[in-house]
Design a protein around this motif. Structure first.
Motif, PDB file in Angstrom:
ATOM      1  N   ASP A  18      42.543  43.046  56.879  1.00 24.79           N
ATOM      2  CA  ASP A  18      43.087  44.813  57.021  1.00 24.79           C
ATOM      3  C   ASP A  18      43.779  45.001  55.069  1.00 24.79           C
ATOM      4  O   ASP A  18      43.083  46.186  55.201  1.00 24.79           O
ATOM      5  N   ILE A  19      44.803  43.883  54.541  1.00 19.85           N
ATOM      6  CA  ILE A  19      44.803  43.821  53.333  1.00 19.85           C
ATOM      7  C   ILE A  19      44.362  43.435  52.605  1.00 19.85           C
ATOM      8  O   ILE A  19      43.738  41.658  52.695  1.00 19.85           O
ATOM      9  N   LEU A  20      43.742  44.163  51.309  1.00 20.06           N
ATOM     10  CA  LEU A  20      42.792  43.596  50.023  1.00 20.06           C
ATOM     11  C   LEU A  20      44.125  43.548  48.474  1.00 20.06           C
ATOM     12  O   LEU A  20      44.803  44.499  48.150  1.00 20.06           O
ATOM     13  N   ILE A  21      44.502  42.633  48.149  1.00 24.31           N
ATOM     14  CA  ILE A  21      45.195  42.521  47.381  1.00 24.31           C
ATOM     15  C   ILE A  21      44.448  42.339  45.820  1.00 24.31           C
ATOM     16  O   ILE A  21      43.914  40.423  46.030  1.00 24.31           O
ATOM     17  N   ASP A  22      44.108  43.439  45.364  1.00 27.19           N
ATOM     18  CA  ASP A  22      42.721  42.759  43.959  1.00 27.19           C
ATOM     19  C   ASP A  22      43.325  42.585  42.262  1.00 27.19           C
ATOM     20  O   ASP A  22      44.621  43.215  42.510  1.00 27.19           O
ATOM     21  N   GLY A  23      42.385  41.910  41.891  1.00 29.69           N
ATOM     22  CA  GLY A  23      42.539  41.949  40.515  1.00 29.69           C
ATOM     23  C   GLY A  23      43.464  40.846  40.222  1.00 29.69           C
ATOM     24  O   GLY A  23      43.913  39.796  41.105  1.00 29.69           O
ATOM     25  N   PRO A  24      43.191  40.511  38.591  1.00 35.41           N
ATOM     26  CA  PRO A  24      43.205  38.595  38.251  1.00 35.41           C
ATOM     27  C   PRO A  24      44.536  39.402  37.984  1.00 35.41           C
ATOM     28  O   PRO A  24      45.470  40.029  37.505  1.00 35.41           O
ATOM     29  N   PHE A  25      45.540  38.001  37.484  1.00 33.10           N
ATOM     30  CA  PHE A  25      46.938  37.796  37.851  1.00 33.10           C
ATOM     31  C   PHE A  25      46.883  37.902  36.369  1.00 33.10           C
ATOM     32  O   PHE A  25      46.006  36.997  35.543  1.00 33.10           O
ATOM     33  N   ILE A  26      47.928  38.885  35.223  1.00 35.62           N
ATOM     34  CA  ILE A  26      47.760  38.772  33.985  1.00 35.62           C
ATOM     35  C   ILE A  26      49.582  39.323  33.629  1.00 35.62           C
ATOM     36  O   ILE A  26      50.079  39.031  34.167  1.00 35.62           O
ATOM     37  N   LEU A  27      49.415  36.668  33.342  1.00 32.72           N
ATOM     38  CA  LEU A  27      50.929  37.016  32.692  1.00 32.72           C
ATOM     39  C   LEU A  27      51.310  37.728  32.268  1.00 32.72           C
ATOM     40  O   LEU A  27      53.055  37.714  32.510  1.00 32.72           O
ATOM     41  N   GLU A  28      51.359  38.839  31.283  1.00 34.39           N
ATOM     42  CA  GLU A  28      51.619  39.654  30.202  1.00 34.39           C
ATOM     43  C   GLU A  28      52.561  40.943  31.045  1.00 34.39           C
ATOM     44  O   GLU A  28      53.088  41.096  30.791  1.00 34.39           O
ATOM     45  N   GLN A  29      51.240  41.012  32.667  1.00 35.67           N
ATOM     46  CA  GLN A  29      52.313  42.134  33.256  1.00 35.67           C
ATOM     47  C   GLN A  29      52.768  41.663  34.578  1.00 35.67           C
ATOM     48  O   GLN A  29      52.830  41.843  35.341  1.00 35.67           O
ATOM     49  N   LYS A  30      53.161  40.290  34.678  1.00 34.87           N
ATOM     50  CA  LYS A  30      54.164  39.261  35.454  1.00 34.87           C
ATOM     51  C   LYS A  30      54.947  40.786  35.819  1.00 34.87           C
ATOM     52  O   LYS A  30      56.340  40.549  34.737  1.00 34.87           O
ATOM     53  N   ASP A  31      55.561  40.478  37.323  1.00 32.98           N
ATOM     54  CA  ASP A  31      56.518  41.473  37.717  1.00 32.98           C
ATOM     55  C   ASP A  31      57.245  40.834  39.376  1.00 32.98           C
ATOM     56  O   ASP A  31      56.769  40.501  39.879  1.00 32.98           O
ATOM     57  N   TRP A  32      58.968  40.140  39.137  1.00 32.99           N
ATOM     58  CA  TRP A  32      59.039  39.699  39.908  1.00 32.99           C
ATOM     59  C   TRP A  32      59.898  40.498  41.112  1.00 32.99           C
ATOM     60  O   TRP A  32      60.131  40.388  41.827  1.00 32.99           O
ATOM     61  N   GLU A  33      59.374  41.763  40.466  1.00 37.83           N
ATOM     62  CA  GLU A  33      59.963  43.009  41.194  1.00 37.83           C
ATOM     63  C   GLU A  33      59.381  43.201  42.456  1.00 37.83           C
ATOM     64  O   GLU A  33      59.577  44.404  43.514  1.00 37.83           O
ATOM     65  N   ILE A  34      57.819  43.597  42.218  1.00 37.30           N
ATOM     66  CA  ILE A  34      56.325  43.977  43.480  1.00 37.30           C
ATOM     67  C   ILE A  34      56.419  42.345  44.730  1.00 37.30           C
ATOM     68  O   ILE A  34      56.213  41.879  44.382  1.00 37.30           O
ATOM     69  N   LYS A  35      56.211  43.373  45.836  1.00 36.13           N
ATOM     70  CA  LYS A  35      56.630  42.616  46.232  1.00 36.13           C
ATOM     71  C   LYS A  35      54.390  42.256  46.957  1.00 36.13           C
ATOM     72  O   LYS A  35      54.136  43.047  47.000  1.00 36.13           O
ATOM     73  N   PHE A  36      54.728  40.928  47.260  1.00 34.03           N
ATOM     74  CA  PHE A  36      53.043  40.039  47.212  1.00 34.03           C
ATOM     75  C   PHE A  36      51.953  40.187  46.040  1.00 34.03           C
ATOM     76  O   PHE A  36      51.239  40.025  47.028  1.00 34.03           O
ATOM     77  N   ARG A  37      52.522  40.218  44.962  1.00 35.06           N
ATOM     78  CA  ARG A  37      51.913  40.293  44.060  1.00 35.06           C
ATOM     79  C   ARG A  37      52.662  39.673  42.849  1.00 35.06           C
ATOM     80  O   ARG A  37      53.691  40.017  42.818  1.00 35.06           O
ATOM     81  N   GLY A  38      51.435  39.088  42.062  1.00 32.24           N
ATOM     82  CA  GLY A  38      52.099  38.289  41.025  1.00 32.24           C
ATOM     83  C   GLY A  38      52.321  39.213  39.694  1.00 32.24           C
ATOM     84  O   GLY A  38      52.632  39.334  39.056  1.00 32.24           O
ATOM     85  N   SER A  39      51.147  40.037  39.050  1.00 33.69           N
ATOM     86  CA  SER A  39      51.206  40.495  38.128  1.00 33.69           C
ATOM     87  C   SER A  39      51.802  42.230  38.702  1.00 33.69           C
ATOM     88  O   SER A  39      50.802  42.775  39.431  1.00 33.69           O
ATOM     89  N   SER A  40      51.800  43.201  37.817  1.00 29.37           N
ATOM     90  CA  SER A  40      51.821  44.721  37.865  1.00 29.37           C
ATOM     91  C   SER A  40      50.489  44.966  38.299  1.00 29.37           C
ATOM     92  O   SER A  40      50.008  46.665  38.843  1.00 29.37           O
ATOM     93  N   ASN A  41      49.104  44.936  37.317  1.00 24.30           N
ATOM     94  CA  ASN A  41      47.867  44.876  37.544  1.00 24.30           C
ATOM     95  C   ASN A  41      47.563  45.302  39.381  1.00 24.30           C
ATOM     96  O   ASN A  41      46.732  45.955  39.640  1.00 24.30           O
TER      97      ASN A  41
END
Length: 166
Positions: A123-146
């Protein structure tokens, strides 16, 4: 069918909306710097478990809103997860799948490795590699803003990634 997993979480509230049963598959080719789950990278690690055992655990929790496939890389075990996903959908639960691949890569290669079957139950796909330089604590259910939160079924229909709000 069988899956190689690193483990499960019975009542997650951080791996997608609502209360979720999360399956962390074992094995990942991406090797993202700063990965939250580096113990899941080794394709020979973890344990082997039947999808039937996992389904019984899922059925045993009446509070669940859905199931999350995380990792590791779920698309490395797409056939078994797709089979399990079909049974999960019969229970009326939604499925969130995390992947280090982009929707575009999965969609263009969907006829290989049963990727199409796993996309069809997601139903929901959370895609893309985790990019440490784009780490973001504010976005729900994702580790990095990409990383994107994608309506997978609408994306399949339109043949392009359709983002939605968590």
């Amino acid at each position: 069918m069988e899956l190689r997993i690193a483990g499960t979480v019975n009542d997650s509230i951080v791996d997608g909306p609502g209360i979720r049963f999360t399956i962390f598959v074992q094995g990942c080719p991406h090797d993202c710097k700063g990965c939250h789950n580096p113990q899941t990278h080794d394709f020979n690690g973890g344990i082997i478990i039947s999808t039937e055992v996992l389904l019984e655990k899922i059925k045993g929790n009446p509070l669940l809103d859905g199931v999350t496939f995380s990792g590791g890389e779920p698309f490395c075990q797409a056939q078994a997860l797709a089979s399990l996903g079909k049974e999960i959908k019969k229970l009326g639960l939604n499925i969130v799948t995390y992947t280090g691949y982009t929707f575009e890569k999965l969609f263009e290669s969907r006829d290989q490795n049963n990727w199409d079957e796993l996309l069809k139950v997601t139903d929901i796909l959370i895609d893309g590699p985790f990019i440490l330089e784009q780490k973001d604590w504010e976005i729900k259910f994702r580790g990095s803003s990409n990383q994107r939160y994608i309506d997978c079924q609408e994306s399949i229909k339109q043949g392009r990634a359709v983002e939605t709000d968590p």
